[in-house]
Design a protein around this motif. Structure first.
Motif, short mmCIF file in Angstrom:
data_model
loop_
_atom_site.label_atom_id
_atom_site.label_comp_id
_atom_site.label_asym_id
_atom_site.label_seq_id
_atom_site.Cartn_x
_atom_site.Cartn_y
_atom_site.Cartn_z
N SER A 1 -9.56 -1.50 2.29
CA SER A 1 -8.87 -0.50 3.08
C SER A 1 -7.36 -0.68 2.96
CB SER A 1 -9.29 -0.65 4.55
OG SER A 1 -8.57 0.24 5.36
N THR A 2 -6.65 0.41 2.76
CA THR A 2 -5.20 0.38 2.72
C THR A 2 -4.67 1.76 3.12
OG1 THR A 2 -3.26 -0.26 1.41
CG2 THR A 2 -4.99 1.02 0.28
N MET A 3 -3.44 1.81 3.58
CA MET A 3 -2.83 3.08 3.97
C MET A 3 -2.48 3.89 2.73
SD MET A 3 -0.07 1.94 6.88
CE MET A 3 -0.03 3.40 7.90
N THR A 4 -2.50 5.19 2.88
CA THR A 4 -1.99 6.08 1.84
C THR A 4 -0.50 6.30 2.07
OG1 THR A 4 -2.38 8.09 3.10
CG2 THR A 4 -4.22 7.28 1.72
N VAL A 5 0.18 6.88 1.10
CA VAL A 5 1.60 7.20 1.26
C VAL A 5 1.78 8.14 2.46
CG1 VAL A 5 3.56 8.40 0.21
CG2 VAL A 5 2.21 6.82 -1.16
N GLU B 1 -0.12 8.49 5.14
CA GLU B 1 -0.33 7.76 6.40
C GLU B 1 0.88 6.90 6.74
OE1 GLU B 1 -5.18 7.23 6.34
OE2 GLU B 1 -3.94 5.81 5.22
N GLU C 1 5.03 2.02 -9.58
CA GLU C 1 3.87 2.87 -9.74
C GLU C 1 3.06 2.34 -10.92
OE1 GLU C 1 3.10 7.43 -11.05
OE2 GLU C 1 4.68 7.07 -9.57
#
Length: 71
Positions: free
Chosen positions: A20-24, A26, A60
Motif C-alpha cells: 500500500s502506498t499513496m498516489t500523487v 492522494e 520517475e
C-alpha cells in the motif's frame, strides 16, 4: 513553525512487494491543508536520523512487475 514529518518505513525489498502506498493525487489532497511554506522532512529509524527532500531526490521510473520474475 509547524514541520511536516514523514516517517520513512522500509517495508519491502522490491517495488512489487509494497502492499500500500499513496498516489500523487492522494498526496496532493493531503498536503492541501498545509501552508505552502511548511518544511517537509523524512524521519528514519523511529526518529533516530532525519533527512530533507529536494527535487533531485525525486525520480520517475518505469517498473515492470514481471521483470524480477524473469531473472
Amino acid at each position: 513553525m509547524t514541520t511536516l514529518i514523514i516517517e520513512a518505513r522500509r517495508t519491502a525489498y522490491s517495488p512489487k512487494d509494497i502492499r500500500s502506498t499513496m498516489t500523487v493525487g492522494e498526496l496532493i489532497n493531503y498536503l492541501e491543508d498545509y501552508d505552502e511554506d511548511t518544511p517537509i522532512i523524512l524521519s528514519h529509524d523511529n526518529g533516530y536520523i532525519y533527512g530533507g527532500i529536494n527535487q533531485y531526490d525525486i525520480r520517475e521510473d518505469e517498473y515492470d512487475d514481471d521483470e524480477e520474475d524473469n531473472e
